[in-house]
Enzyme design. Structure first.
Site, short mmCIF file in Angstrom:
data_model
loop_
_atom_site.label_atom_id
_atom_site.label_comp_id
_atom_site.label_asym_id
_atom_site.label_seq_id
_atom_site.Cartn_x
_atom_site.Cartn_y
_atom_site.Cartn_z
N ARG A 101 -19.48 24.11 -43.44
CA ARG A 101 -18.47 24.56 -44.40
C ARG A 101 -17.95 25.91 -43.94
O ARG A 101 -18.62 26.93 -44.11
CB ARG A 101 -19.10 24.64 -45.79
N HIS A 114 -17.88 27.86 -50.92
CA HIS A 114 -18.21 26.64 -51.65
C HIS A 114 -17.05 26.25 -52.56
O HIS A 114 -16.62 25.10 -52.59
CB HIS A 114 -19.49 26.84 -52.46
N TYR A 146 -24.33 35.69 -48.50
CA TYR A 146 -25.57 34.97 -48.16
C TYR A 146 -25.60 34.40 -46.74
O TYR A 146 -26.59 33.81 -46.34
CB TYR A 146 -25.83 33.84 -49.17
#
Length: 401
Positions: free
Chosen positions: A294, A298, A307
């Site tokens: 990805r 998100h 993160y």
């Protein structure tokens, strides 16, 4: 016992590792196996755009000539351009939220193009590329994210079910649908039907997914479980969810699992055709783990810089699904700069059309929320509609005085 026994257990290789008592070496090997493609990764196009022969899967893409590959390239470019435009429109307040697919175009277009007209696809909320491949007007997707629609397309006509926001719930729906195909005798030959269900690596930690595995396995349902492992379940990496590569979980349920390069549109097409063929002939279910990444957040409410490291993203940019097809076409003389320019122009026009539609999207009438709740009339719902509309009319009357 070698540490690889923990991540690649095979029958006859000796006693399996005890889950409750893995050695440190076994744990490390297990975590590493979830973050690398591994030797068992099925790949037909390398990141450099070089063709890799496959005795098992080449026959499933024999019909993919230069023209067909140019078509797959065009699909991915248009889907990415639409995705980037929708992402920008959310930032401008035109959409309430957007779920990017950046980096996952090959997995979606390849598997979507493998489906036949009578097959059914059950998406999560990120399968914009599959929707495009199934002929769904991407304008119909935008109403979902503008909060004016649930799904504006005919899901039976397109063989593409409405989006599912609840993580993993679509797997149960797909299992039930595929069981129905089996009960109605729609499997068993080349003309048989099959179902494909999409979910992410994070969804594999949901109970609904595992229940779907159980039911599909017990009833030999013609169902392809298509897991897009994009490495991040929102903010948690895959290794926090599984000690084994995800495709190996299929073995515990009694059906085959396979890992494919999710950034390789040709491999995704071939493996999906193989899996769907297995299902339509009554040999299902099958689990496909499309190993991809990805490259964006998100959703537009997420900040991935909190993160994950930028170095990781830069590494995956070198494996871009669109660039490897472009390299193959250019190296083989199957496409020139004029072709690439024309595709980009088509993509820009496609995005501009979506933008124009979104900025002028009509607001639905208030009674719309009561439409199509039931197949037939319902007195309770009718009474609720009349009460609601009367309530709204009260505001209009008060304003007139």
């Amino acid at each position: 016992m070698p540490s690889e026994q923990w991540t690649h257990p095979e029958p006859g290789d000796g006693p399996a590792a005890v889950a409750a008592q893995p050695s440190p070496e076994q744990v490390i090997a297990g975590l590493r196996a979830t973050s690398e493609g591994g030797a068992e990764l099925t790949q037909l196009l390398t990141p450099e755009g070089e063709r890799v022969p496959s005795p098992q899967f080449d026959k499933y893409v024999e019909d993919v000539d230069a023209e067909a590959l140019r078509g797959l390239y065009r699909d991915m470019v248009l889907v990415r351009r639409a995705d980037r435009e929708a992402n920008a429109m959310q930032r401008q307040g035109q959409l309430g939220i957007w779920v990017p697919l950046l980096g996952q175009e090959a997995a979606q277009v390849g598997s979507g193009r493998a489906l036949k007209p009578n097959d059914m696809a059950f998406p999560s909320y990120r399968e914009h590329g599959v929707a495009y491949a199934r002929g769904v007007d991407m304008k119909d997707l935008l109403g979902i994210f503008r909060c004016t629609d649930h799904s504006g397309w005919d899901y039976k006509a397109h063989g593409f079910h409405p989006y599912c926001i609840v993580i993993g719930n679509q797997v149960l729906n797909a299992a039930g649908y595929a069981m129905g195909q089996k009960f109605e005798g729609k499997v068993g030959d080349d003309d048989g039907e099959a179902t494909i269900c999409y979910f992410g690596d994070g969804a594999t930690s949901q109970g609904d997914v595992h229940e779907g595995f159980v039911w599909a396995a017990v009833y030999d349902a013609p169902l392809v479980f298509f897991c897009q492992n994009n490495q991040w379940a929102i903010s948690e990496p895959t290794e926090r969810q599984s000690r084994l590569p995800l495709y190996q979980r299929a073995r515990g349920y009694g059906f085959p699992g396979i890992r494919v390069d999710g950034n390789d549109v040709l491999a995704c097409l071939a493996v999906s055709r193989w899996a769907l063929d297995e299902c339509r002939h009554g040999n299902g279910p099958v689990l496909i783990e499309a190993f991809t990444y990805r490259m964006d957040a998100h959703t537009t409410t997420d900040d991935p810089s909190r993160y994950r490291l930028s170095d990781e993203l830069e590494e995956w940019k070198l494996k871009d699904p669109i660039e490897r097809v472009r390299a193959f076409l250019a190296r083989g003389g199957y496409a020139d700069q004029a072709f690439f320019d024309s595709v980009q122009a088509d993509a820009d026009a496609f995005a501009a059309d979506l933008r124009e539609y979104t900025f002028n999207m009509p607001e639905p009438p208030p009674e719309r929320i009561f439409s199509n709740v039931y197949a037939e009339g319902n007195p309770v719902l009718d009474a609720q509609r009349e009460e609601f509309l009367s309530y709204l009319d009260g505001f209009v009357s008060a304003g007139e005085h």
